[in-house]
Design an enzyme around this catalytic site. Structure first.
Site, PDB file in Angstrom:
ATOM      1  N   SER A 151      13.047  15.167  49.969  1.00 41.49           N
ATOM      2  CA  SER A 151      14.453  14.818  50.166  1.00 41.49           C
ATOM      3  C   SER A 151      14.778  14.864  51.643  1.00 41.49           C
ATOM      4  O   SER A 151      14.141  15.601  52.410  1.00 41.49           O
ATOM      5  CB  SER A 151      15.348  15.820  49.413  1.00 41.49           C
ATOM      6  OG  SER A 151      16.710  15.647  49.759  1.00 41.49           O
ATOM      7  N   TYR A 154      18.791  24.573  48.465  1.00 42.33           N
ATOM      8  CA  TYR A 154      18.036  23.335  48.261  1.00 42.33           C
ATOM      9  C   TYR A 154      17.342  22.918  49.550  1.00 42.33           C
ATOM     10  O   TYR A 154      16.187  22.475  49.530  1.00 42.33           O
ATOM     11  CB  TYR A 154      18.978  22.244  47.765  1.00 42.33           C
ATOM     12  CG  TYR A 154      18.291  20.964  47.359  1.00 42.33           C
ATOM     13  CD1 TYR A 154      17.290  20.954  46.398  1.00 42.33           C
ATOM     14  CD2 TYR A 154      18.659  19.744  47.933  1.00 42.33           C
ATOM     15  CE1 TYR A 154      16.675  19.777  46.009  1.00 42.33           C
ATOM     16  CE2 TYR A 154      18.057  18.561  47.553  1.00 42.33           C
ATOM     17  CZ  TYR A 154      17.059  18.579  46.595  1.00 42.33           C
ATOM     18  OH  TYR A 154      16.446  17.409  46.227  1.00 42.33           O
TER      19      TYR A 154
END
Length: 260
Positions: free
Chosen positions: A137, A150
């Site tokens: 990501s 995250y």
């Protein structure tokens, strides 16, 4: 010769789209996820072979590897499974959510590499190369408020991939990282927000053409189908409306100076 790919996270989102795209391109695909019913539906529709497994369980990963060896090996690992939980600030973070994110995004990748690498080496010997592809990501590249758990998990996965590529130097094994920015999928943001559909919809509000799962799947398939000597080390893919992690245009995209 038909190549065989294992695609994790195949019950939804980018994983499902990737499994479908690879099947459409002639690959044999094993779809791995926890939800048996969704995998069964995908198998019935596309011919993706379903394998139910929780990748945070080391025994389940070992069972997957043994089953793959018995049924023909594997030419490519496409690790999409992972996810985010919560948007808390660091001071308010839930350690259990952070632990789950590390398990799902980092340790699952380590378990898969340790278990499947012997099979991938065997495939590379016979076919000339094999692939290990990870979907990380842009959260691995840039921190943002409320994203620390995250951010940390995906940065950890990014470093796993970078170290692995160096450790495998000299072998015909491609290590590929695809880092998507904003992708609108059915479940990712909804799960992160604990089922808050209104909050999930608001994230994408006014954004012209955010990426969809099929866009990322197309990049993944290109990377795997590229000539064996070509390695896409790191591909960052964002919608045009997102110029950087923090810079997102809301409203129609228009050429500067053009009439509205």
């Amino acid at each position: 010769m038909t190549r065989r790919a294992v695609v994790t996270g195949a019950s939804s989102g980018i994983g499902e789209a990737t499994a479908r795209e690879l099947r459409a391109r002639g690959w044999d695909v094993v779809g791995v996820a926890r939800r048996a019913e969704r995998l069964a539906a995908l198998e019935a529709e596309t011919g993706v072979v379903a394998h139910v497994a929780d990748l945070t369980d080391g025994d389940a990963v070992a069972t997957l590897a043994a089953w793959l060896e018995e049924t023909g090996g594997v030419d490519a690992l496409v690790h999409v499974a992972g996810g985010a939980r919560g948007t808390d600030r660091v001071e308010d973070g839930d350690p259990e959510q952070w632990r789950w994110m590390f398990e799902a995004n980092v340790l699952s990748g380590q378990r898969l590499v340790a278990s499947l690498l012997p099979l991938l080496r065997r495939a590379a010997e016979s076919a000339g190369h094999a692939d290990l592809l990870f979907v990380t990501s842009t959260a691995a590249q840039t921190a943002y408020p409320g994203g620390a758990g995250y951010n940390a998990a995906k940065a950890g996965e990014h470093m796993l991939v970078a170290a692995l590529r160096q450790e495998l130097n000299g072998e015909p094994l491609r290590v590929i990282e695809i880092a998507p920015g904003m992708v609108r999928t059915e479940e990712f943001t909804l799960n992160r927000l604990g089922g808050d559909q209104e909050g999930a919809d608001k994230l994408y509000e006014g954004v012209e053409a955010p990426l969809v799962a099929e866009d990322v799947a197309d990049v993944i398939a290109y990377a795997l189908d590229a000539p064996g000597h070509v390695n896409l080390d790191l591909v960052t893919v964002r919608p045009v409306a997102q110029s950087a992690q923090h810079l997102l245009a809301r409203g129609p995209l228009r050429v500067r100076g053009a009439e509205s």
